[in-house]
Design a protein around this motif. Structure first.
Motif, PDB file in Angstrom:
ATOM      1  N   GLN A 110      -2.964   9.082   1.452  1.00 12.85           N
ATOM      2  CA  GLN A 110      -4.413   9.183   1.635  1.00 12.85           C
ATOM      3  C   GLN A 110      -4.842  10.619   1.918  1.00 12.85           C
ATOM      4  OE1 GLN A 110      -6.905   6.901   1.581  1.00 12.85           O
ATOM      5  NE2 GLN A 110      -5.817   4.967   1.370  1.00 12.85           N
ATOM      6  N   GLY A 111      -3.883  11.528   2.082  1.00 12.38           N
ATOM      7  CA  GLY A 111      -4.231  12.934   2.326  1.00 12.38           C
ATOM      8  C   GLY A 111      -4.462  13.272   3.781  1.00 12.38           C
ATOM      9  N   HIS A 112      -4.131  12.358   4.693  1.00 13.61           N
ATOM     10  CA  HIS A 112      -4.291  12.629   6.129  1.00 13.61           C
ATOM     11  C   HIS A 112      -3.017  13.299   6.647  1.00 13.61           C
ATOM     12  CE1 HIS A 112      -7.899  10.295   5.858  1.00 13.61           C
ATOM     13  NE2 HIS A 112      -7.259   9.163   5.610  1.00 13.61           N
ATOM     14  N   LEU A 113      -2.840  14.584   6.252  1.00 17.17           N
ATOM     15  CA  LEU A 113      -1.548  15.231   6.449  1.00 17.17           C
ATOM     16  C   LEU A 113      -1.293  15.584   7.913  1.00 17.17           C
ATOM     17  CD1 LEU A 113      -1.520  17.527   3.293  1.00 17.17           C
ATOM     18  CD2 LEU A 113      -0.567  15.228   3.596  1.00 17.17           C
ATOM     19  N   GLU A 114      -2.305  16.115   8.608  1.00 14.37           N
ATOM     20  CA  GLU A 114      -2.099  16.429  10.026  1.00 14.37           C
ATOM     21  C   GLU A 114      -1.789  15.160  10.815  1.00 14.37           C
ATOM     22  OE1 GLU A 114      -4.616  17.489   8.244  1.00 14.37           O
ATOM     23  OE2 GLU A 114      -4.625  19.682   8.344  1.00 14.37           O
ATOM     24  N   GLU A 115      -2.543  14.089  10.537  1.00 17.04           N
ATOM     25  CA  GLU A 115      -2.296  12.830  11.226  1.00 17.04           C
ATOM     26  C   GLU A 115      -0.917  12.285  10.887  1.00 17.04           C
ATOM     27  OE1 GLU A 115      -4.174   8.307  11.733  1.00 17.04           O
ATOM     28  OE2 GLU A 115      -5.134   9.755  10.378  1.00 17.04           O
ATOM     29  N   ILE A 171       0.838  -1.206   0.000  1.00 14.76           N
ATOM     30  CA  ILE A 171       0.000   0.000   0.000  1.00 14.76           C
ATOM     31  C   ILE A 171       0.870   1.251   0.000  1.00 14.76           C
ATOM     32  CG2 ILE A 171      -1.737   1.308   1.282  1.00 14.76           C
ATOM     33  CD1 ILE A 171      -2.837  -1.401   2.264  1.00 14.76           C
ATOM     34  N   SER A 172       1.953   1.247   0.785  1.00 11.93           N
ATOM     35  CA  SER A 172       2.836   2.413   0.771  1.00 11.93           C
ATOM     36  C   SER A 172       3.478   2.593  -0.603  1.00 11.93           C
ATOM     37  CB  SER A 172       3.913   2.276   1.844  1.00 11.93           C
ATOM     38  OG  SER A 172       4.791   1.198   1.559  1.00 11.93           O
ATOM     39  N   GLU A 190      -7.097   2.193   3.080  1.00  9.82           N
ATOM     40  CA  GLU A 190      -6.773   2.838   4.349  1.00  9.82           C
ATOM     41  C   GLU A 190      -7.064   1.905   5.528  1.00  9.82           C
ATOM     42  OE1 GLU A 190      -8.288   6.597   7.094  1.00  9.82           O
ATOM     43  OE2 GLU A 190      -8.659   6.626   4.933  1.00  9.82           O
ATOM     44  N   THR A 191      -8.225   1.262   5.495  1.00 10.00           N
ATOM     45  CA  THR A 191      -8.586   0.336   6.578  1.00 10.00           C
ATOM     46  C   THR A 191      -7.582  -0.796   6.680  1.00 10.00           C
ATOM     47  OG1 THR A 191     -10.930   0.859   6.295  1.00 10.00           O
ATOM     48  CG2 THR A 191     -10.391  -1.196   7.424  1.00 10.00           C
ATOM     49  N   THR A 192      -7.174  -1.320   5.516  1.00 12.07           N
ATOM     50  CA  THR A 192      -6.211  -2.421   5.507  1.00 12.07           C
ATOM     51  C   THR A 192      -4.877  -1.980   6.084  1.00 12.07           C
ATOM     52  OG1 THR A 192      -7.273  -3.415   3.570  1.00 12.07           O
ATOM     53  CG2 THR A 192      -5.012  -4.075   4.031  1.00 12.07           C
ATOM     54  N   ALA A 193      -4.411  -0.799   5.673  1.00 12.83           N
ATOM     55  CA  ALA A 193      -3.115  -0.307   6.154  1.00 12.83           C
ATOM     56  C   ALA A 193      -3.139  -0.082   7.660  1.00 12.83           C
ATOM     57  CB  ALA A 193      -2.744   0.977   5.431  1.00 12.83           C
ATOM     58  N   ARG A 194      -4.211   0.548   8.156  1.00 12.21           N
ATOM     59  CA  ARG A 194      -4.281   0.809   9.598  1.00 12.21           C
ATOM     60  C   ARG A 194      -4.336  -0.497  10.393  1.00 12.21           C
ATOM     61  NH1 ARG A 194      -5.398   6.141  10.877  1.00 12.21           N
ATOM     62  NH2 ARG A 194      -6.127   7.439   9.159  1.00 12.21           N
ATOM     63  N   ALA A 195      -5.144  -1.443   9.921  1.00  6.88           N
ATOM     64  CA  ALA A 195      -5.247  -2.723  10.631  1.00  6.88           C
ATOM     65  C   ALA A 195      -3.914  -3.468  10.607  1.00  6.88           C
ATOM     66  CB  ALA A 195      -6.345  -3.583  10.000  1.00  6.88           C
ATOM     67  N   PHE A 213     -12.695   2.091  -2.709  1.00  4.50           N
ATOM     68  CA  PHE A 213     -11.444   1.352  -2.754  1.00  4.50           C
ATOM     69  C   PHE A 213     -10.373   2.046  -1.927  1.00  4.50           C
ATOM     70  CE2 PHE A 213      -7.395   0.106  -4.761  1.00  4.50           C
ATOM     71  CZ  PHE A 213      -7.493  -1.266  -4.566  1.00  4.50           C
ATOM     72  N   ALA A 214     -10.348   3.380  -2.009  1.00  9.01           N
ATOM     73  CA  ALA A 214      -9.386   4.124  -1.194  1.00  9.01           C
ATOM     74  C   ALA A 214      -9.634   3.875   0.290  1.00  9.01           C
ATOM     75  CB  ALA A 214      -9.483   5.619  -1.517  1.00  9.01           C
ATOM     76  N   ALA A 215     -10.907   3.845   0.676  1.00 12.68           N
ATOM     77  CA  ALA A 215     -11.234   3.598   2.085  1.00 12.68           C
ATOM     78  C   ALA A 215     -10.799   2.189   2.497  1.00 12.68           C
ATOM     79  CB  ALA A 215     -12.732   3.764   2.298  1.00 12.68           C
ATOM     80  N   ARG A 216     -10.939   1.251   1.584  1.00 11.92           N
ATOM     81  CA  ARG A 216     -10.520  -0.114   1.900  1.00 11.92           C
ATOM     82  C   ARG A 216      -9.006  -0.191   2.072  1.00 11.92           C
ATOM     83  NH1 ARG A 216     -11.483  -5.399  -1.985  1.00 11.92           N
ATOM     84  NH2 ARG A 216     -10.382  -6.904  -0.684  1.00 11.92           N
TER      85      ARG A 216
END
Length: 514
Positions: free
Chosen positions: A409-414, A356-357, A380-385, A375-378
Motif C-alpha cells: 500500500q506504500g505505507h513504508l515508514e509504518e 491481500i498480502s 487496506e481497511t480490510t487488512a488492518r481490521a 478499492f485500494a482503501a477498502r
C-alpha cells in the motif's frame, strides 16, 4: 401431510386424555406420553370375532425388539364409545414422543429423509414378524431415539374400502393397482413407504377420498403439486437429491413393469442415505468441487447460503474461489461475509490477510497504484481490521502478511516500524524470522528510493538495508549448516534474498549516476 384435527377427533382426544397423532392403515392413532401409552382406535364394526381374538393373542406374545408391545390396559376398556362411535382400542406401551408422520410434516428435509431410510431398513424385519404383505403408514411408526418402532397389528391385510375412504389420507398410500381393483404387481408395503419418502420432498395432495382415489388409480397423486415446495432452493441443484427423487417418481409411477418384483428396501434406503449425505451443504459443495466443477460448487454454495448462512460454508466457498478459480476478489467478498457472520472467529481474518498480502508479492513495488483509490482503501481497511482482530499469538504468525500489505500500500515508514516491533523482543533481534527480516530489508530499500539519490538519508537507509541483508544471509547459512530448518524453506528465503541483491546494487548505482 399434516394430521387434520377435526371436531370429532378432538372430542375423542379429550375423552381418551390423549393427543391425536394421525392415520394408520387400520384406525386412528393417539398418544398419551405421560402414561407411556399409544392408542389405535379401530371402528368396532370393522372387526369380526376372529380379528378380536387375534388382538387378544398379541397381548401375550413375547416382546420383540422392533415392535411396540400390545397391552391389556387396565386404564382403558378394549371397546369404548367415543364421540358417538364404538371403537376397538388397541393399547401400546411406549414412551416415544413422536411418530414418523410428525417428522415428515415438521422436521427439516434431511431429518425426514434419514428417518424414512431407517424405516425402510426395518421393514423386512417387521414383515417377517407379522406378514409379508404388511403395509405401514408413517403414523404407525414411533421413534425411540434413532430406532423406529412399529405399532403392530396382526396380519389382516388391507382394511375395507369404507375404512379407507373414511380417512382420505389413506388413499395416497394405495398402489395404483389396488385403487383400480386389479392384481398388485408391486409390494404394497414398500410402495407406501416410497410414497412417504416422496412426501419428504413434495406435498401430498388434499381433497376428497373420491378425488384422491382417481389420482391413486392413475398413479398421479403428486402430479399437479408444486414439486419443489418442500426443498430448499439449493438442494434442487444437487445431483444425488435429484437422483433419488427420480427413483421415487418411478417407484410410485404408472409403469408397473419398471418396479415389479425388483425393488429392495435396503437399496432404496441406501439411495436415501446418499441423498441425505448430500443435504449437508458442505458435503454437497465438496462433492461438486471434487467432480472438477469449482464454479458450479461456488454457485451451489451461494444458493445454500441464502437458505442457511454458515461460517464454514463461506470459508469453503472462499477457498474454492481462491485456489481453484483464481479469483481472489470473489474470495475476499465471501470472507467479508464470514467475518460478519462470526466476528469472534479468526479463520476468515487469517485468509483475508493471506489473500491481500498475496496481491503484493515480494519484489514488486507498490502494486496498489494499479487499483482504483476506493478499492485500494477498502483493501487496506480490510487488512488492518483482519490483523487487529487476531489474538497476539496469531498476530505474530501473520506479521509478515500484514507487512506485505503495508509495503504494497506504500505505507513504508509504518511498515518499517511495524516490522521492527515484531522482529524485536526487548533489545533482542529475532534474526531467525526470515520473512520479517527480508521485509525489513525491503522497507529500508524502498524508503531510500524515496529520497534524493545524493541525500545522506538515502545513504544511511541503504547502509542499514545492506547490513540487514548481510545478517539475513549469515542466518540462512547458519540454519543450513546446522539443519535446523527444512531445506525447502531455506531455498524460498534464499530466492527472495537473491532478488533483493540486484535491487540494492541498482539503488547504490543510482547514487553515482550509473
Amino acid at each position: 401431510m399434516t394430521p387434520v384435527l377435526d371436531e370429532r377427533k378432538q372430542r375423542i382426544a379429550e375423552q381418551l386424555d390423549a393427543e391425536y397423532v394421525g392415520v394408520g392403515w387400520w384406525g386412528l392413532l393417539y398418544r398419551a406420553p405421560a402414561r407411556r401409552r399409544w392408542y389405535r382406535l379401530i371402528p368396532a364394526s370393522e372387526l369380526n370375532a376372529e380379528q378380536r381374538d387375534g388382538l387378544s393373542a398379541w397381548q401375550s406374545r413375547p416382546r420383540q425388539p422392533d415392535l411396540v408391545p400390545v397391552l391389556s390396559d387396565d386404564q382403558q376398556e378394549d371397546q369404548q364409545e367415543l364421540a358417538g362411535q364404538w371403537f376397538q382400542v388397541v393399547s401400546y406401551e411406549s414412551a416415544a414422543a413422536r411418530s414418523l408422520a410428525e417428522v415428515i410434516a415438521e422436521d427439516p428435509v434431511a431429518e425426514r429423509v434419514s428417518r424414512v431410510a431407517d424405516v425402510l431398513r426395518a421393514l423386512p424385519g417387521w414383515c417377517e414378524a407379522i406378514d409379508p404383505g404388511l403395509t405401514v403408514l408413517p403414523g404407525e411408526v414411533v421413534l425411540d431415539g434413532r430406532r423406529p418402532l412399529l405399532l403392530p397389528l396382526p396380519g389382516w391385510g388391507p382394511p375395507s374400502l369404507r375404512e379407507v375412504f373414511a380417512e382420505p389420507e389413506r388413499v395416497a398410500y394405495l398402489t395404483p393397482e389396488a385403487a383400480r381393483g386389479v392384481a398388485d404387481v408391486r409390494t404394497p408395503g414398500l410402495y407406501a413407504l416410497a410414497v412417504a419418502a416422496r412426501s419428504c420432498f413434495e406435498t401430498l395432495p388434499a381433497g376428497t377420498a373420491t378425488a384422491l382415489m382417481h389420482r391413486a388409480a392413475c398413479a398421479s397423486a403428486f402430479a399437479d403439486q408444486h414439486r419443489d415446495g418442500r426443498l430448499p432452493s439449493w438442494m434442487r441443484r444437487v445431483d444425488q437429491v435429484q437422483a433419488v427423487r427420480e427413483r421415487l417418481r418411478v417407484l410410485t409411477g404408472r409403469v408397473p413393469e419398471a418396479v415389479a418384483g425388483g425393488v429392495d428396501p435396503a437399496a432404496l434406503a441406501a439411495a436415501l442415505d446418499t441423498a441425505w449425505q448430500a443435504m449437508d451443504p458442505m458435503a454437497a459443495v465438496r462433492s461438486v468441487r471434487d467432480a472438477g466443477e469449482p464454479r458450479h460448487a461456488v454457485a451451489l454454495a451461494h444458493a445454500a447460503l441464502v437458505d442457511r448462512p454458515s461460517y464454514q460454508l463461506l470459508l469453503l466457498a472462499a477457498e474454492i474461489a481462491r485456489r481453484d478459480l483464481r479469483e481472489p476478489f470473489a474470495a475476499l467478498s465471501l470472507l467479508e461475509r464470514a467475518v460478519q457472520t462470526a466476528p469472534k472467529r479468526s479463520e476468515a481474518a487469517v485468509e483475508q490477510l493471506s489473500i491481500i498480502s498475496g496481491l503484493f508479492p515480494e519484489g514488486m513495488d507498490l502494486l496498489v497504484a494499479l487499483f482504483k483509490p476506493a478499492f485500494a482503501a477498502r483493501l487496506e481497511t480490510t487488512a488492518r481490521a483482519a490483523f487487529d482482530s487476531l489474538p497476539p499469538e496469531q498476530q505474530r504468525e501473520r506479521a509478515h502478511a500484514m507487512a506485505r500489505c503495508l509495503i504494497g500500500q506504500g505505507h513504508l515508514e509504518e511498515a518499517n516500524t511495524f516490522v521492527h516491533r515484531w522482529l524485536h523482543e526487548g533489545d533482542k533481534l529475532m534474526w531467525w524470522q526470515f520473512d520479517l527480516m527480508l521485509d525489513y530489508v525491503e522497507s529500508f530499500l524502498l524508503l531510500a528510493l524515496r529520497r534524493r539519490p545524493d541525500s545522506p538519508q538515502a545513504d544511511n537507509l541503504l547502509d542499514t538495508a545492506e547490513q540487514m541483508r548481510d545478517q539475513t544471509r549469515a542466518g540462512l547459512s547458519w540454519v543450513r549448516q546446522n539443519q535446523t530448518m527444512p531445506p525447502s524453506r531455506i531455498h524460498r528465503y534464499g530466492l527472495r534474498l537473491a532478488q533483493l541483491d540486484p535491487r540494492l546494487l541498482a539503488a547504490r548505482n543510482r547514487r553515482y549516476g550509473s
